[in-house]
Structure formats: structure tokens, C-alpha cells
Design an enzyme around this catalytic site. Structure first.
Site, PDB file in Angstrom:
ATOM      1  N   ASP A  52       6.870 -19.018  67.378  1.00 25.41           N
ATOM      2  CA  ASP A  52       6.023 -18.458  68.440  1.00 25.41           C
ATOM      3  C   ASP A  52       6.829 -17.569  69.389  1.00 25.41           C
ATOM      4  OD1 ASP A  52       3.864 -19.779  67.504  1.00 25.41           O
ATOM      5  OD2 ASP A  52       3.808 -21.304  69.074  1.00 25.41           O
ATOM      6  N   LYS A  74       2.095 -15.799  70.122  1.00 24.29           N
ATOM      7  CA  LYS A  74       0.931 -15.417  70.902  1.00 24.29           C
ATOM      8  C   LYS A  74       1.368 -15.053  72.300  1.00 24.29           C
ATOM      9  CE  LYS A  74      -1.033 -19.143  69.898  1.00 24.29           C
ATOM     10  NZ  LYS A  74      -1.441 -20.379  69.713  1.00 24.29           N
ATOM     11  N   GLY A 105       7.911 -23.278  71.357  1.00 23.17           N
ATOM     12  CA  GLY A 105       8.640 -23.457  72.616  1.00 23.17           C
ATOM     13  C   GLY A 105       8.412 -24.845  73.198  1.00 23.17           C
ATOM     14  N   MET A 188       1.045 -22.563  82.345  1.00 29.29           N
ATOM     15  CA  MET A 188       0.106 -21.449  82.119  1.00 29.29           C
ATOM     16  C   MET A 188      -0.801 -21.214  83.329  1.00 29.29           C
ATOM     17  SD  MET A 188      -0.965 -22.322  78.191  1.00 29.29           S
ATOM     18  CE  MET A 188      -0.937 -24.091  78.382  1.00 29.29           C
TER      19      MET A 188
HETATM   20  N1  SAH Z   1       4.949 -26.464  74.485  1.00 28.86           N
HETATM   21  C1  SAH Z   1       5.522 -25.817  75.650  1.00 28.86           C
HETATM   22  C2  SAH Z   1       4.472 -25.250  76.574  1.00 28.86           C
HETATM   23  C3  SAH Z   1       3.703 -24.087  75.978  1.00 28.86           C
HETATM   24  S1  SAH Z   1       2.492 -23.479  77.078  1.00 28.86           S
HETATM   25  C4  SAH Z   1       6.419 -26.824  76.378  1.00 28.86           C
HETATM   26  O1  SAH Z   1       6.424 -28.012  76.065  1.00 28.86           O
HETATM   27  O2  SAH Z   1       7.139 -26.386  77.275  1.00 28.86           O
HETATM   28  C5  SAH Z   1       3.314 -22.084  77.744  1.00 28.86           C
HETATM   29  C6  SAH Z   1       3.643 -22.316  79.204  1.00 28.86           C
HETATM   30  O3  SAH Z   1       4.808 -23.138  79.300  1.00 28.86           O
HETATM   31  C7  SAH Z   1       4.020 -21.059  79.959  1.00 28.86           C
HETATM   32  O4  SAH Z   1       2.878 -20.360  80.398  1.00 28.86           O
HETATM   33  C8  SAH Z   1       4.780 -21.647  81.123  1.00 28.86           C
HETATM   34  O5  SAH Z   1       3.897 -22.194  82.071  1.00 28.86           O
HETATM   35  C9  SAH Z   1       5.524 -22.788  80.456  1.00 28.86           C
HETATM   36  N2  SAH Z   1       6.902 -22.408  80.054  1.00 28.86           N
HETATM   37  C10 SAH Z   1       7.405 -22.349  78.819  1.00 28.86           C
HETATM   38  N3  SAH Z   1       8.713 -22.028  78.844  1.00 28.86           N
HETATM   39  C11 SAH Z   1       9.046 -21.881  80.132  1.00 28.86           C
HETATM   40  C12 SAH Z   1      10.249 -21.560  80.819  1.00 28.86           C
HETATM   41  N4  SAH Z   1      11.384 -21.330  80.171  1.00 28.86           N
HETATM   42  N5  SAH Z   1      10.211 -21.522  82.171  1.00 28.86           N
HETATM   43  C13 SAH Z   1       9.080 -21.781  82.854  1.00 28.86           C
HETATM   44  N6  SAH Z   1       7.912 -22.082  82.265  1.00 28.86           N
HETATM   45  C14 SAH Z   1       7.896 -22.137  80.926  1.00 28.86           C
END
Ligand code: SAH
Length: 273
Positions: A52, A74, A105, A188
Site C-alpha cells: 500500500d 490507495k 502500513g 484519518m
Molecule cells: N493500519 C495503519 C493505519 C492505516 S489508516 C496503522 O495501524 O497505523 C491511515 C491513517 O493512519 C493515516 O490517515 C494516519 O492517520 C495514520 N498514519 C499512518 N502512518 C502514520 C504516520 N507515520 N504518522 C502519523 N499518522 C500515520
């Protein structure tokens, strides 16, 4: 590493037979040395990786040279592939006998649709392994000097999404999110920040409740800005905070001022892996 630019046109080859194995991996918040050892090992042995947009280049660099990398990312406004097409592609590849890594992520089971993908695999009779990742909230708390719980400030920790399916963009349980002695971390939520703050204030959270925005946590250009719940939308605008960023609300945010200056930076990647 070979990139397959448009996964829509990717057809599994017929040379494989029998179901393949799928490994659902959480890539952590961004810094590659925040991967689990199990994830790093699986990436080093991968044959094909579906990843992703929140997966950093440094994490991708740990994928076995020669492995096929398929971007199915996405960006909220621009969907490369719909979630249904991603699931369909993953299931077809696994059914054709491919050994796949599905890389997302943070943690795949936290706002990552990993649950939906795992359900599809289970429904298709395929087996899979889940390797957890450090979720963005943990990464942001650690990088910004904000312990998400602390006996003096918060006994409850809530993770919420600021972006929901369907018409009710932000239909959260505001009453629950406005409880005292609680830390609320919203994923998000940058696009809906004014609504989030307005509702929390309307449901009883004080305007001077400490709050933070943490952008690109754990990456070299990470930023953390702190203020109050009432001022947060203005702060986001002034500082031009962009996704990926997290909203942290609660009295634990006060600790940033004391802990952040005392923190040392992370060890170099090579020292850890
Ligand atoms: N599965 C991921 C979340 C995906 S949703 C997890 O567990 O972290 C995507 C949201 O995650 C982004 O809009 C943001 O709010 C947050 N996010 C992901 N990586 C980030 C980062 N390095 N710093 C701050 N927010 C982050």
C-alpha cells in the site's frame, strides 16, 4: 525488484499449482527499523509483495532482491485499485500457487482493512499468517514524547477513525469519545478535524483539553504540533498539517513539553537489523 505498475492487468501464471501461502504483514509507521524481526525475515524471503501507499521506501528496500513488487496503494482521493479488486487479485494469486506477502502500513488489523482481506482468504479456503506491526498511534506517541496512557492523566485509550464508510462521514460515538481521563487517538481525521473538534466540544470536552497533531511519525520529516482542542483546526491550517497524520486528544499531551526535549533520536537502521 520488479515493479508491476498496473496490477489490474496482472494475470497469475499457470506454472504454479495448489494454493499458495499468504503472509499479512504490518509494516509499522514508516521507519524500517520499527518492523518486527519476523516481518523483516518474511520480507527478506518474499517472492511477491502487494503493498500500500503508506509503506515506506526503506521498508520496501528490505524485500528480497528479485521479488515482484505490486503497488495496490490507495490515496484517499485517488484509488489505484478498489478494495474489492485488491482482494480479488490477492485471492487469485494465492489460488494459483503463489507465495504472497500482503504489506500494509502500521498494523494490518488496525484501520487497515486487514480483517476484510483475511476474511476473503478464509472464505476462499486459503491459509495465511498474520505478522503484527507497530500501529501509527504507538509510533506517534513514542516519536512525539506522548505516552498514550499515564496514571496521572489517562486510564482509558481509544483508537477511532475520522473517516467512515458511507454517507455518515464521521458518525462516531461522541459521548464515549468525550469521557474524562481518557486519551483519544484519531486516524484519518485531518480532513474532518473541524467536525471532530466541534462535536467533542459539544459533548462536554473542555476547550482547553491538550491536543496534538503528529504528521509522518517516525519518518525523518516527522512533525508534532500541540495546542488545545478548541484551537486545533486553526493550528492544523496554520501549520499545513497533511496526511498521514494522527490527532491525539487528552491530558497526556501535556507530557510532550517535558519528554520530547529529553528524548534522543532513534538508532541507525543498520544498528538494529
Ligand atoms: N493500519 C495503519 C493505519 C492505516 S489508516 C496503522 O495501524 O497505523 C491511515 C491513517 O493512519 C493515516 O490517515 C494516519 O492517520 C495514520 N498514519 C499512518 N502512518 C502514520 C504516520 N507515520 N504518522 C502519523 N499518522 C500515520
Amino acid at each position: 525488484m520488479d515493479f508491476v505498475e498496473d496490477a489490474r492487468w496482472f494475470t497469475p501464471s499457470a506454472e504454479h499449482s495448489g494454493p499458495g501461502h499468504v503472509t499479512l504483514i504490518g509494516a509499522g509507521p514508516g521507519a524500517a527499523d520499527l518492523l518486527t524481526l519476523r516481518a523483516a525475515k518474511a520480507l527478506g524471503q518474499a517472492q511477491m509483495v502487494l503493498y500500500d501507499n503508506l509503506v515506506s521506501k526503506d521498508v520496501l528496500a528490505l524485500v528480497r532482491p528479485g521479488a515482484e513488487l505490486i503497488y495496490v496503494g490507495k490515496v484517499s482521493s485517488h484509488h489505484t485499485l478498489s478494495q474489492e479488486s485488491i482482494i480479488d487479485l490477492m485471492v487469485r494469486l494465492a489460488q494459483s500457487g503463489r507465495s504472497l506477502v500482503r504489506l500494509k502500513g502500521g498494523d494490518g488489523y488496525i484501520f487497515g482493512r486487514g480483517g476484510e482481506e483475511a476474511q476473503a482468504l478464509a472464505q476462499a479456503g486459503l491459509t495465511f499468517e498474520v505478522i503484527p506491526g507497530i500501529t501509527a498511534a504507538q509510533g506517534a506517541g513514542a516519536c512525539a514524547g506522548i505516552p498514550l496512557t499515564h496514571r496521572d492523566y489517562a486510564a482509558t485509550l481509544v483508537f477511532a477513525t475520522g473517516h467512515l464508510r458511507g454517507k455518515d462521514e464521521v458518525a462516531l460515538d461522541w459521548q464515549t469519545l468525550s469521557r474524562p481521563r481518557q486519551t483519544v487517538v484519531i486516524y484519518m481525521g485531518i480532513g474532518t478535524l473541524p467536525i471532530i473538534c466541534r462535536e467533542l466540544l459539544a459533548h462536554g470536552l473542555a476547550g482547553d483539553t491538550p491536543a496534538a497533531l503528529v504528521e509522518r511519525a517516525s519518518l525523518p520529516d516527522q512533525r508534532c504540533v500541540t495546542g488545545t482542542l478548541a484551537r486545533l483546526p486553526q493550528l492544523a491550517q496554520d501549520e499545513r498539517i497533511k496526511a498521514p497524520a494522527l490527532i491525539i486528544i487528552g491530558h497526556v499531551v501535556r507530557l510532550h513539553e517535558q519528554l520530547y526535549p529529553a528524548q534522543t533520536s532513534a538508532p541507525a537502521l543498520q544498528a538494529v537489523l
